[in-house]
Design a protein around this motif. Structure first.
Motif, PDB file in Angstrom:
ATOM      1  N   LYS A  19     -72.082  38.961 -31.925  1.00 18.83           N
ATOM      2  CA  LYS A  19     -71.381  39.843 -32.705  1.00 18.83           C
ATOM      3  C   LYS A  19     -70.334  39.076 -33.670  1.00 18.83           C
ATOM      4  O   LYS A  19     -70.092  38.000 -33.046  1.00 18.83           O
ATOM      5  N   VAL A  20     -70.081  39.358 -34.675  1.00 19.11           N
ATOM      6  CA  VAL A  20     -68.895  38.886 -35.587  1.00 19.11           C
ATOM      7  C   VAL A  20     -68.129  39.828 -36.202  1.00 19.11           C
ATOM      8  O   VAL A  20     -68.071  41.059 -35.875  1.00 19.11           O
ATOM      9  N   ALA A  21     -66.958  39.223 -36.436  1.00 25.76           N
ATOM     10  CA  ALA A  21     -65.879  40.257 -37.288  1.00 25.76           C
ATOM     11  C   ALA A  21     -65.764  39.370 -38.475  1.00 25.76           C
ATOM     12  O   ALA A  21     -65.622  38.235 -38.613  1.00 25.76           O
ATOM     13  N   VAL A  22     -65.198  40.499 -39.496  1.00 31.49           N
ATOM     14  CA  VAL A  22     -64.935  39.786 -40.886  1.00 31.49           C
ATOM     15  C   VAL A  22     -64.056  40.916 -41.648  1.00 31.49           C
ATOM     16  O   VAL A  22     -64.084  41.842 -41.334  1.00 31.49           O
ATOM     17  N   VAL A  23     -62.879  40.394 -42.275  1.00 28.21           N
ATOM     18  CA  VAL A  23     -61.799  41.332 -42.863  1.00 28.21           C
ATOM     19  C   VAL A  23     -62.518  41.455 -44.285  1.00 28.21           C
ATOM     20  O   VAL A  23     -62.864  40.547 -45.109  1.00 28.21           O
ATOM     21  N   ILE A  24     -62.581  42.845 -44.779  1.00 30.63           N
ATOM     22  CA  ILE A  24     -62.987  43.135 -45.871  1.00 30.63           C
ATOM     23  C   ILE A  24     -62.416  44.372 -46.532  1.00 30.63           C
ATOM     24  O   ILE A  24     -62.067  45.410 -45.908  1.00 30.63           O
ATOM     25  N   ASP A  25     -61.582  43.775 -47.654  1.00 29.64           N
ATOM     26  CA  ASP A  25     -60.257  44.689 -48.118  1.00 29.64           C
ATOM     27  C   ASP A  25     -61.043  46.002 -48.651  1.00 29.64           C
ATOM     28  O   ASP A  25     -61.870  46.019 -48.962  1.00 29.64           O
ATOM     29  N   ARG A  26     -60.230  47.189 -48.356  1.00 29.33           N
ATOM     30  CA  ARG A  26     -60.627  48.615 -48.663  1.00 29.33           C
ATOM     31  C   ARG A  26     -60.913  48.436 -50.296  1.00 29.33           C
ATOM     32  O   ARG A  26     -61.361  49.537 -50.571  1.00 29.33           O
ATOM     33  N   ASN A  27     -60.182  47.717 -51.200  1.00 29.12           N
ATOM     34  CA  ASN A  27     -60.438  48.063 -52.654  1.00 29.12           C
ATOM     35  C   ASN A  27     -61.480  47.271 -53.317  1.00 29.12           C
ATOM     36  O   ASN A  27     -61.665  47.390 -54.403  1.00 29.12           O
ATOM     37  N   CYS A  45     -76.228  40.832 -40.595  1.00 28.44           N
ATOM     38  CA  CYS A  45     -75.566  41.892 -39.645  1.00 28.44           C
ATOM     39  C   CYS A  45     -75.798  43.345 -40.144  1.00 28.44           C
ATOM     40  O   CYS A  45     -75.731  43.714 -41.063  1.00 28.44           O
ATOM     41  N   ARG A  46     -75.607  44.063 -38.787  1.00 26.65           N
ATOM     42  CA  ARG A  46     -75.522  45.331 -39.059  1.00 26.65           C
ATOM     43  C   ARG A  46     -74.344  45.940 -38.400  1.00 26.65           C
ATOM     44  O   ARG A  46     -73.398  45.298 -37.208  1.00 26.65           O
ATOM     45  N   VAL A  47     -73.534  46.712 -39.116  1.00 25.91           N
ATOM     46  CA  VAL A  47     -72.167  47.156 -38.581  1.00 25.91           C
ATOM     47  C   VAL A  47     -72.076  48.037 -37.432  1.00 25.91           C
ATOM     48  O   VAL A  47     -72.810  48.863 -37.027  1.00 25.91           O
ATOM     49  N   GLN A  50     -61.437  49.380 -38.855  1.00 29.15           N
ATOM     50  CA  GLN A  50     -61.896  49.439 -40.412  1.00 29.15           C
ATOM     51  C   GLN A  50     -60.711  49.858 -41.178  1.00 29.15           C
ATOM     52  O   GLN A  50     -60.458  49.598 -42.306  1.00 29.15           O
ATOM     53  N   ASP A  51     -60.229  51.061 -40.840  1.00 25.12           N
ATOM     54  CA  ASP A  51     -59.283  51.895 -41.753  1.00 25.12           C
ATOM     55  C   ASP A  51     -57.894  50.988 -41.462  1.00 25.12           C
ATOM     56  O   ASP A  51     -57.195  51.292 -42.689  1.00 25.12           O
ATOM     57  N   ARG A  52     -57.542  50.941 -40.318  1.00 27.54           N
ATOM     58  CA  ARG A  52     -56.094  50.227 -40.294  1.00 27.54           C
ATOM     59  C   ARG A  52     -55.939  48.894 -40.781  1.00 27.54           C
ATOM     60  O   ARG A  52     -55.020  48.428 -41.259  1.00 27.54           O
ATOM     61  N   TYR A  53     -56.999  47.922 -40.163  1.00 22.89           N
ATOM     62  CA  TYR A  53     -56.977  46.496 -40.457  1.00 22.89           C
ATOM     63  C   TYR A  53     -57.981  46.039 -41.342  1.00 22.89           C
ATOM     64  O   TYR A  53     -58.033  44.757 -41.556  1.00 22.89           O
ATOM     65  N   ASP A  54     -58.875  46.672 -41.970  1.00 22.61           N
ATOM     66  CA  ASP A  54     -59.899  46.264 -42.755  1.00 22.61           C
ATOM     67  C   ASP A  54     -60.802  45.343 -42.117  1.00 22.61           C
ATOM     68  O   ASP A  54     -61.453  44.471 -42.661  1.00 22.61           O
ATOM     69  N   LEU A  55     -60.806  45.465 -40.848  1.00 20.21           N
ATOM     70  CA  LEU A  55     -61.713  44.520 -39.849  1.00 20.21           C
ATOM     71  C   LEU A  55     -63.075  45.148 -39.664  1.00 20.21           C
ATOM     72  O   LEU A  55     -63.207  46.328 -39.017  1.00 20.21           O
ATOM     73  N   PHE A  56     -64.064  44.592 -39.680  1.00 16.94           N
ATOM     74  CA  PHE A  56     -65.529  45.218 -39.819  1.00 16.94           C
ATOM     75  C   PHE A  56     -66.246  44.257 -38.522  1.00 16.94           C
ATOM     76  O   PHE A  56     -66.138  42.819 -38.717  1.00 16.94           O
ATOM     77  N   LEU A  57     -66.770  44.936 -37.545  1.00 16.84           N
ATOM     78  CA  LEU A  57     -67.560  44.359 -36.653  1.00 16.84           C
ATOM     79  C   LEU A  57     -68.875  44.331 -37.028  1.00 16.84           C
ATOM     80  O   LEU A  57     -69.434  45.588 -37.544  1.00 16.84           O
ATOM     81  N   GLY A  58     -69.816  43.431 -36.571  1.00 13.74           N
ATOM     82  CA  GLY A  58     -71.118  43.416 -36.943  1.00 13.74           C
ATOM     83  C   GLY A  58     -72.089  42.795 -35.817  1.00 13.74           C
ATOM     84  O   GLY A  58     -71.549  41.571 -34.950  1.00 13.74           O
ATOM     85  N   GLU A  59     -73.135  43.476 -35.393  1.00 15.67           N
ATOM     86  CA  GLU A  59     -74.147  42.813 -34.673  1.00 15.67           C
ATOM     87  C   GLU A  59     -75.061  41.861 -35.394  1.00 15.67           C
ATOM     88  O   GLU A  59     -75.627  42.270 -36.489  1.00 15.67           O
ATOM     89  N   VAL A  60     -75.215  40.472 -34.903  1.00 13.97           N
ATOM     90  CA  VAL A  60     -76.254  39.669 -35.748  1.00 13.97           C
ATOM     91  C   VAL A  60     -77.517  40.101 -35.158  1.00 13.97           C
ATOM     92  O   VAL A  60     -77.687  40.018 -34.094  1.00 13.97           O
ATOM     93  N   VAL A  61     -78.328  40.393 -36.017  1.00 12.06           N
ATOM     94  CA  VAL A  61     -79.759  40.576 -35.742  1.00 12.06           C
ATOM     95  C   VAL A  61     -80.786  39.537 -36.290  1.00 12.06           C
ATOM     96  O   VAL A  61     -82.019  39.660 -35.885  1.00 12.06           O
ATOM     97  N   ALA A  62     -80.182  38.525 -37.102  1.00 13.21           N
ATOM     98  CA  ALA A  62     -81.153  37.597 -37.540  1.00 13.21           C
ATOM     99  C   ALA A  62     -80.051  36.464 -38.071  1.00 13.21           C
ATOM    100  O   ALA A  62     -78.916  36.724 -38.467  1.00 13.21           O
TER     101      ALA A  62
END
Length: 190
Positions: A49-57, A125-127, A134-146
């Motif tokens: 799994k990974v995390a990445v910050v993606i701004d809401r705008n 990655c799949r979310v 996601q809403d509070r911190y713009d933080l997305f988690l993903g499962e690495v599938v390849a």
């Protein structure tokens, strides 16, 4: 296109463990985008799994939320100019693949989000839905599938540091980057 070597999923975390700048690829309903992100990290081994910050705008955020997937691409110095360019303009205002950023992409094996040419590693990655984060911190988690790596830069589960080998970028700010430095080993008891 760069040669790609499959990376065993239990070792996929090593592609991000050293904190490189990443390019986040996204796509949905015929639209695609790429943005630079300095805040990403591995979270788990199995499944990876990974995390990445993606701004809401951002357009990337819109496409990731709609598709439920994204790619993380680890750029090399060779595409530092392109990395800065895609991090400096909005995908809402320009098609980053057509408007002079120099970025080109290819298709992954498990997701529709683009994988970026000239990178050293690619994670598909799949979310993992975490609406609060996601809403509070713009933080997305993903499962690495390849996971894939350029075998000149990463093989046998490790980054390579021979002279002349491409290395990952790390963004400092204001258009300034550095490359990963020389590796050294410390053994217990030394």
């Amino acid at each position: 296109m760069t040669e790609r070597l499959p990376v065993e999923l239990p070792k996929a975390y090593r592609l991000l463990n050293h904190g490189p700048t990443v390019l986040v690829g996204s796509a949905h309903d015929g639209r695609r985008n790429v943005m630079a992100a300095a805040w990403s990290m591995p979270l788990d081994f199995s499944p990876p799994k990974v995390a990445v910050v993606i701004d809401r705008n951002t357009l990337t955020r819109e496409l990731v939320e709609a598709s439920g997937e994204f790619s993380l691409n680890v750029p090399a110095r060779l595409i530092a100019r392109e990395t800065l360019a895609v991090g400096s303009v909005s995908g809402r205002d320009t098609d980053k693949f057509a408007e002079g950023t120099g970025v080109t992409a290819f298709t992954g094996s498990h997701i529709a989000a683009p994988l970026i040419d000239g990178c050293l590693a690619w994670l598909e990655c799949r979310v993992i839905p975490e609406p609060h984060n996601q809403d509070r911190y713009d933080l997305f988690l993903g499962e690495v599938v390849a996971a894939w790596a350029d075998p000149r830069a990463f093989r046998d589960g490790h980054w390579q540091f021979e002279p002349g080998t491409s290395r990952s970028l790390h963004y400092i700010a204001g258009g300034n980057f550095f490359e990963t430095g020389e590796a050294f080993e410390v053994k217990p008891g030394n």
